[in-house]
Design a protein around this motif. Sequence first.
Motif, mmCIF file in Angstrom:
data_model
loop_
_atom_site.group_PDB
_atom_site.id
_atom_site.type_symbol
_atom_site.label_atom_id
_atom_site.label_comp_id
_atom_site.label_asym_id
_atom_site.label_seq_id
_atom_site.Cartn_x
_atom_site.Cartn_y
_atom_site.Cartn_z
ATOM 1 N N PRO A 1 0.815 -1.212 0.000
ATOM 2 C CA PRO A 1 0.000 0.000 0.000
ATOM 3 C C PRO A 1 0.851 1.265 0.000
ATOM 4 N N PRO A 2 0.331 2.316 -0.628
ATOM 5 C CA PRO A 2 1.025 3.593 -0.570
ATOM 6 C C PRO A 2 1.012 4.124 0.863
ATOM 7 N N GLN A 3 1.890 5.071 1.123
ATOM 8 C CA GLN A 3 1.925 5.723 2.430
ATOM 9 C C GLN A 3 1.635 7.196 2.240
ATOM 10 N N TRP A 4 0.857 7.747 3.114
ATOM 11 C CA TRP A 4 0.498 9.158 3.018
ATOM 12 C C TRP A 4 0.853 9.863 4.306
ATOM 13 N N PRO A 5 1.476 10.970 4.286
ATOM 14 C CA PRO A 5 2.237 11.525 3.160
ATOM 15 C C PRO A 5 3.626 10.924 3.148
ATOM 16 N N SER A 6 4.179 10.687 1.990
ATOM 17 C CA SER A 6 5.523 10.139 1.891
ATOM 18 C C SER A 6 6.052 10.330 0.482
ATOM 19 N N ALA A 7 7.236 10.890 0.386
ATOM 20 C CA ALA A 7 7.873 11.033 -0.926
ATOM 21 C C ALA A 7 8.418 9.696 -1.416
ATOM 22 N N ASP A 8 8.761 8.799 -0.475
ATOM 23 C CA ASP A 8 9.337 7.509 -0.851
ATOM 24 C C ASP A 8 8.297 6.501 -1.314
ATOM 25 N N HIS A 9 7.096 6.577 -0.781
ATOM 26 C CA HIS A 9 6.024 5.626 -1.124
ATOM 27 C C HIS A 9 4.774 6.420 -1.472
ATOM 28 N N SER A 10 4.824 7.087 -2.589
ATOM 29 C CA SER A 10 3.782 8.018 -3.011
ATOM 30 C C SER A 10 2.399 7.380 -2.989
ATOM 31 N N GLN A 11 1.395 8.230 -2.725
ATOM 32 C CA GLN A 11 0.019 7.748 -2.764
ATOM 33 C C GLN A 11 -0.412 7.423 -4.186
ATOM 34 N N GLN A 12 0.264 7.939 -5.192
ATOM 35 C CA GLN A 12 0.020 7.683 -6.604
ATOM 36 C C GLN A 12 -1.301 8.270 -7.084
ATOM 37 N N ALA A 13 -2.359 8.046 -6.393
ATOM 38 C CA ALA A 13 -3.677 8.589 -6.724
ATOM 39 C C ALA A 13 -4.548 8.458 -5.486
ATOM 40 N N HIS A 14 -5.616 9.235 -5.433
ATOM 41 C CA HIS A 14 -6.577 9.064 -4.346
ATOM 42 C C HIS A 14 -7.955 9.485 -4.839
ATOM 43 N N LEU A 15 -8.976 9.065 -4.122
ATOM 44 C CA LEU A 15 -10.353 9.399 -4.451
ATOM 45 C C LEU A 15 -10.839 10.499 -3.524
ATOM 46 N N ASP A 16 -11.498 11.511 -4.064
ATOM 47 C CA ASP A 16 -12.207 12.518 -3.277
ATOM 48 C C ASP A 16 -13.687 12.151 -3.315
ATOM 49 N N LEU A 17 -14.242 11.805 -2.164
ATOM 50 C CA LEU A 17 -15.639 11.386 -2.066
ATOM 51 C C LEU A 17 -16.439 12.498 -1.398
ATOM 52 N N THR A 18 -17.411 13.036 -2.116
ATOM 53 C CA THR A 18 -18.210 14.153 -1.621
ATOM 54 C C THR A 18 -19.328 13.632 -0.725
ATOM 55 N N VAL A 19 -19.475 14.262 0.449
ATOM 56 C CA VAL A 19 -20.484 13.848 1.428
ATOM 57 C C VAL A 19 -21.241 15.080 1.929
ATOM 58 N N GLU A 20 -22.455 14.869 2.405
ATOM 59 C CA GLU A 20 -23.237 15.977 2.954
ATOM 60 C C GLU A 20 -22.876 16.249 4.411
ATOM 61 N N ASP A 21 -22.639 15.202 5.199
ATOM 62 C CA ASP A 21 -22.348 15.330 6.627
ATOM 63 C C ASP A 21 -21.015 14.639 6.907
ATOM 64 N N LEU A 22 -19.979 15.423 7.093
ATOM 65 C CA LEU A 22 -18.628 14.899 7.262
ATOM 66 C C LEU A 22 -18.506 13.979 8.475
ATOM 67 N N ASP A 23 -19.090 14.369 9.601
ATOM 68 C CA ASP A 23 -18.992 13.542 10.810
ATOM 69 C C ASP A 23 -19.720 12.213 10.645
ATOM 70 N N ALA A 24 -20.903 12.228 10.064
ATOM 71 C CA ALA A 24 -21.664 10.994 9.848
ATOM 72 C C ALA A 24 -20.948 10.088 8.855
ATOM 73 N N ALA A 25 -20.405 10.671 7.791
ATOM 74 C CA ALA A 25 -19.685 9.883 6.793
ATOM 75 C C ALA A 25 -18.424 9.271 7.401
ATOM 76 N N GLU A 26 -17.732 10.039 8.236
ATOM 77 C CA GLU A 26 -16.538 9.520 8.894
ATOM 78 C C GLU A 26 -16.888 8.309 9.766
ATOM 79 N N ALA A 27 -17.942 8.410 10.543
ATOM 80 C CA ALA A 27 -18.339 7.299 11.416
ATOM 81 C C ALA A 27 -18.625 6.045 10.595
ATOM 82 N N LYS A 28 -19.332 6.190 9.489
ATOM 83 C CA LYS A 28 -19.659 5.054 8.624
ATOM 84 C C LYS A 28 -18.388 4.472 8.003
#
Length: 117
Positions: free
Chosen positions: A56-83
Motif C-alpha cells: 500500500p502507498p503511504q500518506w504523506p511520503s515522498a518515498d512511497h507516493s500515494q500515486q492517486a486518491h479518491l475525493d468522495l463528496t459527502v453531505e455530513d462529514l462527521d456521519a460519513a466519517e463514522a460510517k
Amino acid sequence: MAIASLGTVVLDCPDPHALAAFYAGLLGGEPVPDGDTWVELKGTLLAFQAAPGHVPPQWPSADHSQQAHLDLTVEDLDAAEAKALDLGAKPLDAEDRDRTWRVYADPAGHPFCLCAC
C-alpha cells in the motif's frame, strides 16, 4: 474533441472482494465479481484487481507516493466519517476538524478523502 472517455478506475489490492464490499458500503453499488481476481462495483466507475505482493502507498511520503486518491463528496462529514470507520477505514489526517475534508486509508491502504459538499 476527446479521443477517449473514462471507463473504470481500477484499484490494485490483495483482496478485491473485500475492497469492493468496503466501497459498496461507502458509495452504494453492487460488487460484481469476474473470477477471483477482479470485481467491478456496479453503478460506479470503480473496479478492484488482485495484485499479489501489493504494497500500500503511504500518506504523506515522498518515498512511497500515494500515486492517486479518491475525493468522495459527502453531505455530513462527521456521519460519513463514522460510517467509513465502521467499514474499516483508517484515519490518516482527520484531526483537523475545521477543514472541509479529511484523509483516510481504505482496508488495502489506498488513501481517500471525505469532502464536505
